[in-house]
Design a protein around this motif. Sequence first.
Motif, PDB file in Angstrom:
ATOM      1  N   ALA A  39      53.833  51.753  32.808  1.00  0.00           N
ATOM      2  CA  ALA A  39      53.342  51.204  34.071  1.00  0.00           C
ATOM      3  C   ALA A  39      52.242  50.775  34.281  1.00  0.00           C
ATOM      4  N   PHE A  40      51.868  50.408  34.717  1.00  0.00           N
ATOM      5  CA  PHE A  40      50.331  49.644  35.285  1.00  0.00           C
ATOM      6  C   PHE A  40      49.008  50.423  35.972  1.00  0.00           C
ATOM      7  N   GLU A  41      48.339  50.487  35.242  1.00  0.00           N
ATOM      8  CA  GLU A  41      47.056  51.011  36.093  1.00  0.00           C
ATOM      9  C   GLU A  41      45.736  50.232  36.594  1.00  0.00           C
ATOM     10  N   GLN A  42      45.344  50.663  37.460  1.00  0.00           N
ATOM     11  CA  GLN A  42      43.885  50.064  38.430  1.00  0.00           C
ATOM     12  C   GLN A  42      42.989  49.851  37.090  1.00  0.00           C
ATOM     13  N   LEU A  43      42.287  49.010  36.625  1.00  0.00           N
ATOM     14  CA  LEU A  43      40.604  49.579  35.738  1.00  0.00           C
ATOM     15  C   LEU A  43      39.753  49.549  36.572  1.00  0.00           C
ATOM     16  N   HIS A  44      39.908  48.920  37.591  1.00  0.00           N
ATOM     17  CA  HIS A  44      38.685  49.176  38.307  1.00  0.00           C
ATOM     18  C   HIS A  44      39.028  48.575  39.687  1.00  0.00           C
ATOM     19  N   LYS A  45      38.494  49.231  40.850  1.00  0.00           N
ATOM     20  CA  LYS A  45      38.592  49.093  42.208  1.00  0.00           C
ATOM     21  C   LYS A  45      38.537  47.083  42.694  1.00  0.00           C
ATOM     22  N   PRO A  46      39.432  46.720  43.435  1.00  0.00           N
ATOM     23  CA  PRO A  46      39.523  45.895  43.644  1.00  0.00           C
ATOM     24  C   PRO A  46      38.244  44.859  44.317  1.00  0.00           C
ATOM     25  N   ILE A  47      37.208  43.880  44.095  1.00  0.00           N
ATOM     26  CA  ILE A  47      36.854  43.784  44.818  1.00  0.00           C
ATOM     27  C   ILE A  47      35.937  42.458  45.167  1.00  0.00           C
ATOM     28  N   HIS A  48      35.591  42.745  46.443  1.00  0.00           N
ATOM     29  CA  HIS A  48      35.840  41.621  47.503  1.00  0.00           C
ATOM     30  C   HIS A  48      34.399  40.927  47.107  1.00  0.00           C
ATOM     31  N   VAL A  49      34.639  39.364  46.538  1.00  0.00           N
ATOM     32  CA  VAL A  49      33.529  38.611  45.991  1.00  0.00           C
ATOM     33  C   VAL A  49      33.099  38.067  47.549  1.00  0.00           C
ATOM     34  N   PRO A  50      32.725  37.961  48.621  1.00  0.00           N
ATOM     35  CA  PRO A  50      32.573  36.719  49.709  1.00  0.00           C
ATOM     36  C   PRO A  50      31.823  35.144  49.169  1.00  0.00           C
TER      37      PRO A  50
END
Length: 125
Positions: free
Chosen positions: A114-125
Motif C-alpha cells: 500500500a502507498f502512504e503519504q509521507l507529507h501532505k501535498p504542498i502547493h508552491v505558487p
Amino acid sequence: IMRDKVLFTLSVVASDCPSPQQLRAMLAVALEEDRDAIDGMFCEVGEDALLSEEDAHLAGHPMAKALTIGGEANTDTAGAESMLLRVAQLPDSVTTVGMRLASAMRGVVDYMGAFEQLHKPIHVP
C-alpha cells in the motif's frame, strides 16, 4: 505562463523502483493530466522489507524494498486546489485516482504494498 506546483512524496514497499519515465506516465494517468504536467519524478530505494507470508507468496520472494517516490504536478493557479485534492488521493486505493496509480504501478513491478503519504501535498505558487 507562470505555473504553480504541487509537491508530493509517497512511500510504498515494492519489488523495485519504476523508471522516472514509467513514474511520469503512471502519475499522468492517475491524475488525468498531460505527461508534461508531471515533473521532477524520483524513486529512492531504502531498507529491505521482509514481507508477510501471504505477500511473499504473492510476490514470489520474501523480500521487497521500502521506496520513496515523489515529484511535482504542474498546474495553473486556478487548477491548484483541484490538483492538491487529486494528489492527496494518490495513496488511497478506494479513490479513482489511487486506484489508477495502484493499477499502473502493478503493471510495472512484481510486487507492491500500500502507498502512504509521507507529507501532505504542498502547493508552491
